[in-house]
Motif scaffolding. Structure first.
Motif, PDB file in Angstrom:
ATOM      1  N   ALA A 200       0.733  -1.277  -0.190  1.00  0.00           N
ATOM      2  CA  ALA A 200       0.015  -0.113   0.107  1.00  0.00           C
ATOM      3  C   ALA A 200       0.887   1.089   0.073  1.00  0.00           C
ATOM      4  O   ALA A 200       0.580   2.241  -0.625  1.00  0.00           O
ATOM      5  CB  ALA A 200      -1.251   0.058   1.184  1.00  0.00           C
ATOM      6  N   ASP A 201       2.101   0.936   0.610  1.00  0.00           N
ATOM      7  CA  ASP A 201       2.875   2.344   0.706  1.00  0.00           C
ATOM      8  C   ASP A 201       3.301   2.820  -0.742  1.00  0.00           C
ATOM      9  O   ASP A 201       3.758   4.066  -0.927  1.00  0.00           O
ATOM     10  CB  ASP A 201       4.377   2.022   1.548  1.00  0.00           C
ATOM     11  N   ASP A 202       3.259   1.990  -1.811  1.00  0.00           N
ATOM     12  CA  ASP A 202       3.718   2.294  -3.128  1.00  0.00           C
ATOM     13  C   ASP A 202       2.997   3.346  -3.541  1.00  0.00           C
ATOM     14  O   ASP A 202       3.299   3.999  -4.617  1.00  0.00           O
ATOM     15  CB  ASP A 202       3.753   0.905  -3.943  1.00  0.00           C
ATOM     16  N   LEU A 203       1.565   3.355  -3.100  1.00  0.00           N
ATOM     17  CA  LEU A 203       0.652   4.139  -3.793  1.00  0.00           C
ATOM     18  C   LEU A 203       0.581   5.443  -3.116  1.00  0.00           C
ATOM     19  O   LEU A 203      -0.061   6.418  -3.718  1.00  0.00           O
ATOM     20  CB  LEU A 203      -0.864   3.713  -4.248  1.00  0.00           C
ATOM     21  N   ILE A 204       0.852   5.768  -1.821  1.00  0.00           N
ATOM     22  CA  ILE A 204       0.674   6.959  -1.219  1.00  0.00           C
ATOM     23  C   ILE A 204       1.112   8.292  -1.931  1.00  0.00           C
ATOM     24  O   ILE A 204       0.384   9.273  -1.760  1.00  0.00           O
ATOM     25  CB  ILE A 204       1.206   6.921   0.310  1.00  0.00           C
TER      26      ILE A 204
END
Length: 316
Positions: free
Chosen positions: A249-253
């Protein structure tokens, strides 16, 4: 069309309708119209004034103020003409339990002055459609709650009313009865019957109604279509997406339009104020990292959320 012509065309036209009980204001000067041919939902929590309003509109009780008309016929000054155009399905079944379903229907036909041969044909059609034809000669006292409610609907429809009032028609019913009743309501509406549906069942209103009025403490909060009510409330929208191969999920923040992201099982759950920008960010991210999007869907606000926000119940 003039205002007078519009008044005549409305199925229901209520102006400043008011009802009090001692020092309690049950209905507080409400005004609304129900158009011919629509399914109009009247939503609110218990004690909001829904049933009191329906009882005034159907002539069961007189308003203390204001006025209302059914197809142009005033409910106080021309009650018979107004009632002849209506059918009523109360929340509590009111069929005579010591006689048969068939006898109840024939009695209803006599009350509305329906010719006997027509009443018999109409009764057969309705009982068949509602799954009661094999029980037509049995006393109603042996019927389940769902069967009684289906019979009440048949009784209300015997004289082919142009306007049908229903007060919580599927409350507490089994799945079969609920399916039969909602299916018949859709069919009736397709054939031109106007329906006034009093309910606190948000899902039922969302499925059936063209417009809904939300009433709270005797006052109408808003009137609109279910979809517009859902989209009018301020809320972060939710998007669910799954990639192959899976990503954190961190990849999209860092992408524009994405407020937050978290992993739930094999998918990412994203919140955003701008659905269009977020979807563009997701597809761009997929191309840049050579990922296959296996699933992507947006989750809209629900009518329950709109109801809670508009009535202030979510902050209580």
């Amino acid at each position: 069309m003039s205002e007078a012509d519009s008044y005549q065309e409305d199925a229901i036209h209520a102006t400043d309708l008011r009802k009090t009980f001692s020092d309690i204001v049950a209905v507080d000067s409400i005004s609304f119209t129900v158009r011919r041919g629509e399914i109009f939902g009247f939503l609110g929590p218990n004690g909001a004034g829904k049933t009191t309003t329906a009882r005034m509109l159907t002539g069961v009780m007189q308003p203390d103020g204001g006025s209302a008309a059914i197809f142009g016929h005033d409910i106080v000054h021309a009650p018979v003409r107004a009632k002849q155009r209506c059918g009523v399905v109360p929340e509590t079944a009111n069929a005579y339990t010591d006689i048969s379903a068939w006898q109840n229907l024939m009695l209803m036909g006599e009350l509305y002055g329906v010719p006997k041969h027509y009443a018999e044909e109409r009764a057969k059609t309705l009982l068949t459609a509602l799954g009661l034809i094999e029980r037509k000669d049995q006393k109603v006292q042996g019927f389940s709650k769902g069967m009684k409610q289906r019979l009440i609907l048949a009784m209300a429809l015997l004289h082919k009313p142009e306007l049908l009032f229903l007060d919580e028609p599927t409350s507490g019913l089994d799945v079969q009865s609920t399916h039969l009743i909602t299916g018949m309501l859709r069919e009736l509406n397709r054939n031109g019957t106007t329906i006034f549906l009093t309910t606190h069942n948000m899902e039922e209103a969302n499925r059936l109604c063209d417009r809904v009025a939300i009433i709270q403490k005797g006052r109408i909060v808003t009137i609109d279509s279910p979809e517009r009510l859902k989209m009018a409330i301020e809320r972060l929208h939710t998007i669910e997406v799954s990639f192959d191969p899976a990503r954190s999920a961190d990849d999209l923040i860092t992408f524009p339009g994405i407020e937050s992201a978290r992993r739930e099982g094999d998918k990412l759950v994203i919140t955003t104020e701008d659905v269009d920008s977020a979807i563009h960010a997701i597809t761009t991210f997929g191309r840049e990292h050579n990922l296959k999007i296996e699933m992507l869907r947006t989750l809209s606000p629900t009518l329950d959320e709109a109801f809670l926000r508009l009535t202030g119940a979510d902050s209580a």
